[in-house]
Write an enzyme that holds these catalytic residues in place. Structure first.
Site, PDB file in Angstrom:
ATOM      1  N   THR A 138       0.825  -1.216   0.000  1.00 59.59           N
ATOM      2  CA  THR A 138       0.000   0.000   0.000  1.00 59.59           C
ATOM      3  C   THR A 138       0.855   1.260   0.000  1.00 59.59           C
ATOM      4  O   THR A 138       2.012   1.239   0.453  1.00 59.59           O
ATOM      5  CB  THR A 138      -0.894  -0.021   1.266  1.00 59.59           C
ATOM      6  N   ASP A 139       0.275   2.365  -0.451  1.00 55.05           N
ATOM      7  CA  ASP A 139       0.983   3.657  -0.384  1.00 55.05           C
ATOM      8  C   ASP A 139       1.049   4.187   1.050  1.00 55.05           C
ATOM      9  O   ASP A 139       1.803   5.115   1.336  1.00 55.05           O
ATOM     10  CB  ASP A 139       0.305   4.697  -1.302  1.00 55.05           C
ATOM     11  N   GLU A 140       0.255   3.583   1.956  1.00 54.38           N
ATOM     12  CA  GLU A 140       0.196   4.113   3.323  1.00 54.38           C
ATOM     13  C   GLU A 140       1.519   3.942   4.074  1.00 54.38           C
ATOM     14  O   GLU A 140       1.752   4.597   5.081  1.00 54.38           O
ATOM     15  CB  GLU A 140      -0.957   3.474   4.094  1.00 54.38           C
TER      16      GLU A 140
ATOM     17  N   TYR B 282      -1.818  -0.431  11.001  1.00 54.51           N
ATOM     18  CA  TYR B 282      -1.950  -1.104   9.695  1.00 54.51           C
ATOM     19  C   TYR B 282      -0.743  -0.796   8.817  1.00 54.51           C
ATOM     20  O   TYR B 282      -0.066  -1.697   8.319  1.00 54.51           O
ATOM     21  CB  TYR B 282      -3.247  -0.664   8.998  1.00 54.51           C
TER      22      TYR B 282
ATOM     23  N   LYS C  89       2.310  -3.229   7.371  1.00 53.32           N
ATOM     24  CA  LYS C  89       2.574  -3.415   5.938  1.00 53.32           C
ATOM     25  C   LYS C  89       4.010  -2.989   5.611  1.00 53.32           C
ATOM     26  O   LYS C  89       4.696  -3.619   4.810  1.00 53.32           O
ATOM     27  CB  LYS C  89       1.576  -2.616   5.082  1.00 53.32           C
TER      28      LYS C  89
HETATM   29  P1  NAD Z   1      -9.436  -7.529   2.449  1.00 50.48           P
HETATM   30  O1  NAD Z   1      -9.394  -7.212   3.906  1.00 50.48           O
HETATM   31  O2  NAD Z   1     -10.684  -7.273   1.683  1.00 50.48           O
HETATM   32  O3  NAD Z   1      -9.069  -9.075   2.222  1.00 50.48           O
HETATM   33  C1  NAD Z   1      -8.030  -9.714   2.896  1.00 50.48           C
HETATM   34  C2  NAD Z   1      -8.154 -11.215   2.673  1.00 50.48           C
HETATM   35  O4  NAD Z   1      -7.068 -11.867   3.365  1.00 50.48           O
HETATM   36  C3  NAD Z   1      -9.444 -11.829   3.213  1.00 50.48           C
HETATM   37  O5  NAD Z   1     -10.015 -12.700   2.282  1.00 50.48           O
HETATM   38  C4  NAD Z   1      -8.996 -12.567   4.476  1.00 50.48           C
HETATM   39  O6  NAD Z   1      -9.806 -13.697   4.779  1.00 50.48           O
HETATM   40  C5  NAD Z   1      -7.576 -12.966   4.096  1.00 50.48           C
HETATM   41  N1  NAD Z   1      -6.732 -13.191   5.273  1.00 50.48           N
HETATM   42  C6  NAD Z   1      -6.591 -12.373   6.351  1.00 50.48           C
HETATM   43  N2  NAD Z   1      -5.745 -12.922   7.234  1.00 50.48           N
HETATM   44  C7  NAD Z   1      -5.320 -14.093   6.699  1.00 50.48           C
HETATM   45  C8  NAD Z   1      -4.416 -15.113   7.122  1.00 50.48           C
HETATM   46  N3  NAD Z   1      -3.782 -15.022   8.304  1.00 50.48           N
HETATM   47  N4  NAD Z   1      -4.214 -16.169   6.309  1.00 50.48           N
HETATM   48  C9  NAD Z   1      -4.844 -16.282   5.113  1.00 50.48           C
HETATM   49  N5  NAD Z   1      -5.718 -15.354   4.669  1.00 50.48           N
HETATM   50  C10 NAD Z   1      -5.949 -14.268   5.445  1.00 50.48           C
HETATM   51  O7  NAD Z   1      -8.202  -6.734   1.823  1.00 50.48           O
HETATM   52  P2  NAD Z   1      -8.057  -6.052   0.391  1.00 50.48           P
HETATM   53  O8  NAD Z   1      -8.632  -4.685   0.450  1.00 50.48           O
HETATM   54  O9  NAD Z   1      -8.516  -7.002  -0.642  1.00 50.48           O
HETATM   55  O10 NAD Z   1      -6.465  -5.905   0.326  1.00 50.48           O
HETATM   56  C11 NAD Z   1      -5.666  -6.942  -0.233  1.00 50.48           C
HETATM   57  C12 NAD Z   1      -4.215  -6.531  -0.166  1.00 50.48           C
HETATM   58  O11 NAD Z   1      -4.019  -5.319  -0.882  1.00 50.48           O
HETATM   59  C13 NAD Z   1      -3.713  -6.268   1.271  1.00 50.48           C
HETATM   60  O12 NAD Z   1      -2.408  -6.771   1.374  1.00 50.48           O
HETATM   61  C14 NAD Z   1      -3.731  -4.751   1.383  1.00 50.48           C
HETATM   62  O13 NAD Z   1      -2.756  -4.291   2.292  1.00 50.48           O
HETATM   63  C15 NAD Z   1      -3.401  -4.342  -0.047  1.00 50.48           C
HETATM   64  N6  NAD Z   1      -3.915  -3.026  -0.463  1.00 50.48           N
HETATM   65  C16 NAD Z   1      -5.238  -2.722  -0.284  1.00 50.48           C
HETATM   66  C17 NAD Z   1      -5.714  -1.493  -0.735  1.00 50.48           C
HETATM   67  C18 NAD Z   1      -7.168  -1.117  -0.590  1.00 50.48           C
HETATM   68  O14 NAD Z   1      -7.535   0.026  -0.898  1.00 50.48           O
HETATM   69  N7  NAD Z   1      -8.059  -2.020  -0.183  1.00 50.48           N
HETATM   70  C19 NAD Z   1      -4.844  -0.582  -1.344  1.00 50.48           C
HETATM   71  C20 NAD Z   1      -3.499  -0.948  -1.516  1.00 50.48           C
HETATM   72  C21 NAD Z   1      -3.039  -2.183  -1.083  1.00 50.48           C
HETATM   73  P1  TYD Z   2     -10.639   3.963   4.393  1.00 54.58           P
HETATM   74  O1  TYD Z   2     -11.582   3.512   3.326  1.00 54.58           O
HETATM   75  O2  TYD Z   2     -10.766   3.375   5.768  1.00 54.58           O
HETATM   76  O3  TYD Z   2      -9.166   3.761   3.807  1.00 54.58           O
HETATM   77  P2  TYD Z   2      -7.726   4.285   4.384  1.00 54.58           P
HETATM   78  O4  TYD Z   2      -7.887   4.756   5.765  1.00 54.58           O
HETATM   79  O5  TYD Z   2      -6.936   3.033   4.282  1.00 54.58           O
HETATM   80  O6  TYD Z   2      -7.291   5.358   3.436  1.00 54.58           O
HETATM   81  O7  TYD Z   2     -10.765   5.534   4.547  1.00 54.58           O
HETATM   82  C1  TYD Z   2     -10.559   6.409   3.452  1.00 54.58           C
HETATM   83  C2  TYD Z   2     -10.673   7.814   3.957  1.00 54.58           C
HETATM   84  O8  TYD Z   2     -12.035   8.048   4.390  1.00 54.58           O
HETATM   85  C3  TYD Z   2      -9.813   8.092   5.186  1.00 54.58           C
HETATM   86  O9  TYD Z   2      -9.313   9.426   5.105  1.00 54.58           O
HETATM   87  C4  TYD Z   2     -10.782   7.957   6.361  1.00 54.58           C
HETATM   88  C5  TYD Z   2     -12.103   8.434   5.756  1.00 54.58           C
HETATM   89  N1  TYD Z   2     -13.324   7.813   6.326  1.00 54.58           N
HETATM   90  C6  TYD Z   2     -14.358   8.616   6.786  1.00 54.58           C
HETATM   91  O10 TYD Z   2     -14.289   9.861   6.738  1.00 54.58           O
HETATM   92  N2  TYD Z   2     -15.472   8.001   7.297  1.00 54.58           N
HETATM   93  C7  TYD Z   2     -15.569   6.645   7.369  1.00 54.58           C
HETATM   94  O11 TYD Z   2     -16.616   6.129   7.887  1.00 54.58           O
HETATM   95  C8  TYD Z   2     -14.507   5.833   6.878  1.00 54.58           C
HETATM   96  C9  TYD Z   2     -14.590   4.317   6.932  1.00 54.58           C
HETATM   97  C10 TYD Z   2     -13.388   6.452   6.356  1.00 54.58           C
END
Ligand code: NAD
Ligand code: TYD
Length: 356
Positions: free
Chosen positions: A132-134, A158, A162
C-alpha cells in the site's frame, strides 16, 4: 498454476476473477476466511476446475509447505492481510500476526520451495507482494506525490505492519536472492468491497437512510484507483516487473473525502432518488480517526515507463460503475451485513453433497 493468498478478499477475489476471465492458468487460492474473506464473491467459479480454494492461515508454515509441494505453483501473489486502518487502531495484534508474521512465513516457505527448483522453473519463479501507499506516511498539501524512493514513515498500526512486511520482502531478495516484486498501491474501490471502507460504506448507508460519517473536516486526501486497474497493474508487475524492484500504482486521482461522498450522493440522487431532497442531507461530521493521515498521492510514472501500465478507468467512470454495482447486488450486501456470507462455505458444500 499460480498461488494467490487472500483471494477471497476484495482485491484478491477481483484478481482471481479477472485472471480466470483472461487465461486458463489455474489458481490455488489460499485464504483463512476472516470476516473479510467471502467465498460468495467467487460463486461464479463454482465447479470451475481452474480454481482450487483452500482455507488456510498464511502463518501455518507446515500447511503452506504442503500446498507448495502438492501444487508446485510457478508464482505466488500475496494479498492476504488485515487491511482496515480503523480495525488496526482497535486491535493491532492481528495486524502484526497476519501482515508481519504471515508474510515472514510465506517468504520462508517460498524460499524453501524455490531453492529446490532448478532450470527454467527456478529462473521463472516470482513472489509478488501486494502493498500500500500508506507505508510512506502523510504528505503536506503541496508536497510532491510518493515515488518509490520516498522514505517509509508509516503512522497507523496497519501501515506499520505493511511497512514491516515490505522490508522483509526486500531483505529476502537482497539476502537470499528470492525473486520478489513489490507493488505499493493507493486506495482501491469497486465491486465486492467490504462495506467498512469509505466508498462502499457511504453507498450502503445512503441507501439505508443512515448517517454518512465524515471523519474530521472531510478534507483528508487519498488517491483512488478502480480495483480492476490494480489487478492489471499486478499482472503487469508479475509478468515483467524487475526483480527486487517496487512499483507505485495509482489512479492519478487525488480527492478529498468530502468530494468523494458528494460524488456518490449525486450519482445516487440520479439513479435512486430519495423521496425528498438529496442524499447529502445524511452527511454527518464525526470525531476524527486518531493519527489520521492528511494526504496520500502516488507518482505512478515508473510503472508506466517500465511496464507500460496506466489506469483504464477515470474516477468518473469507475465510481459510476461501482455505485451501479452496489445497486444491482443488494443480495451480496445483505449477506455481508447479516453475516450470512460466513455460512457460505457450509451452504455451498452442503449443496454439493446433496447434488453428488
Ligand atoms: P481484504 O481485507 O478485503 O481481504 C483480505 C483477505 O485476506 C481476506 O479474504 C482474508 O480472509 C484474508 N486473510 C486475512 N488474514 C489471513 C491469514 N492469516 N491467512 C490467510 N488469509 C488471510 O483486503 P483487500 O482490500 O482485498 O487488500 C488486499 C491486499 O491489498 C492487502 O495486502 C492490502 O494491504 C493491499 N492493499 C489494499 C488497498 C485497498 O484500498 N483495499 C490498497 C493498496 C493495497
Ligand atoms: P478507508 O476507506 O478506511 O481507507 P484508508 O484509511 O486506508 O485510506 O478511509 C478512506 C478515507 O475516508 C480516510 O481518510 C478515512 C475516511 N473515512 C471517513 O471519513 N469516514 C468513514 O466512515 C470511513 C470508513 C473512512
Amino acid at each position: 498454476m499460480i498461488l494467490v493468498t487472500g483471494g477471497a478478499g476484495f482485491i484478491g477475489a477481483n484478481f482471481v476473477l479477472d485472471w480466470l476471465a483472461q487465461c486458463d492458468e489455474p489458481v490455488l487460492n489460499v485464504d483463512k476466511l476472516t470476516y473479510a474473506g467471502n467465498l460468495e464473491t467467487l460463486a461464479s467459479l463454482d465447479g470451475d476446475q481452474r480454481h482450487v480454494f483452500v482455507q488456510a492461515d498464511i502463518c501455518d508454515r507446515a500447511r503452506i509447505d504442503a500446498l507448495l509441494a502438492e501444487y508446485r505453483p510457478r508464482a505466488m501473489v500475496h494479498f492476504a492481510a488485515e487491511s482496515h486502518v480503523d480495525r488496526s487502531i482497535h486491535g493491532p495484534g492481528e495486524f502484526v500476526r497476519t501482515n508481519v508474521e504471515g508474510t515472514f512465513t510465506l517468504l520462508e516457505a517460498a524460499r524453501g520451495y524455490w531453492s529446490q527448483l532448478d532450470g527454467e522453473a527456478r529462473a521463472g519463479f516470482r513472489f509478488l507482494h501486494v502493498s500500500t501507499d500508506e507505508v510512506y506516511g502523510s504528505l503536506a498539501p503541496d508536497a510532491p506525490a510518493f515515488t518509490e524512493t520516498h522514505p517509509y514513515e508509516p503512522n497507523s498500526p496497519y501501515s506499520a505492519s505493511k511497512a514491516a512486511s515490505d522490508h522483509l520482502v526486500r531483505a529476502w531478495h537482497h539476502t537470499y536472492g528470492l525473486p520478489v516484486v513489490t507493488t505499493n498501491c493507493s486506495n482501491n474501490y469497486g465491486p465486492y468491497q467490504f462495506p467498512e471502507k469509505l466508498i462502499p460504506l457511504m453507498i450502503v448507508n445512503a441507501l439505508a437512510g443512515k448517517a454518512l460519517p465524515i471523519y474530521g473536516d472531510g478534507m483528508n486526501v487519498r488517491d483512488w484507483l478502480y480495483v480492476k486497474d490494480h489487478c492489471s497493474a499486478i499482472r503487469a508487475a508479475l509478468a515483467q516487473g524487475r526483480l527486487g524492484e517496487t512499483y507505485n500504482v495509482g489512479g492519478w486521482n487525488e480527492m478529498p473525502n468530502l468530494d468523494i461522498v458528494h460524488t456518490i450522493c449525486a450519482i445516487l440522487d440520479e439513479l435512486r432518488p430519495r423521496a425528498e431532497g438529496s442524499y447529502t442531507a445524511q452527511i454527518t461530521y464525526v470525531k476524527d480517526r486518531p493519527g489520521h493521515d492528511r494526504r496520500y498521492a502516488i507518482d505512478a510514472r515508473k510503472i508506466e515507463r517500465e511496464l507500460g501500465w496506466r489506469p483504464a478507468e477515470t474516477f468518473e467512470t469507475g465510481i459510476r460503475k461501482t455505485v451501479q454495482w452496489y445497486l444491482d447486488h443488494a443480495g451480496w450486501v445483505g449477506n455481508v451485513q447479516s453475516g450470512a456470507y460466513r455460512e457460505w462455505v457450509s451452504r455451498n458444500y452442503a449443496a454439493r453433497d446433496a447434488a453428488a
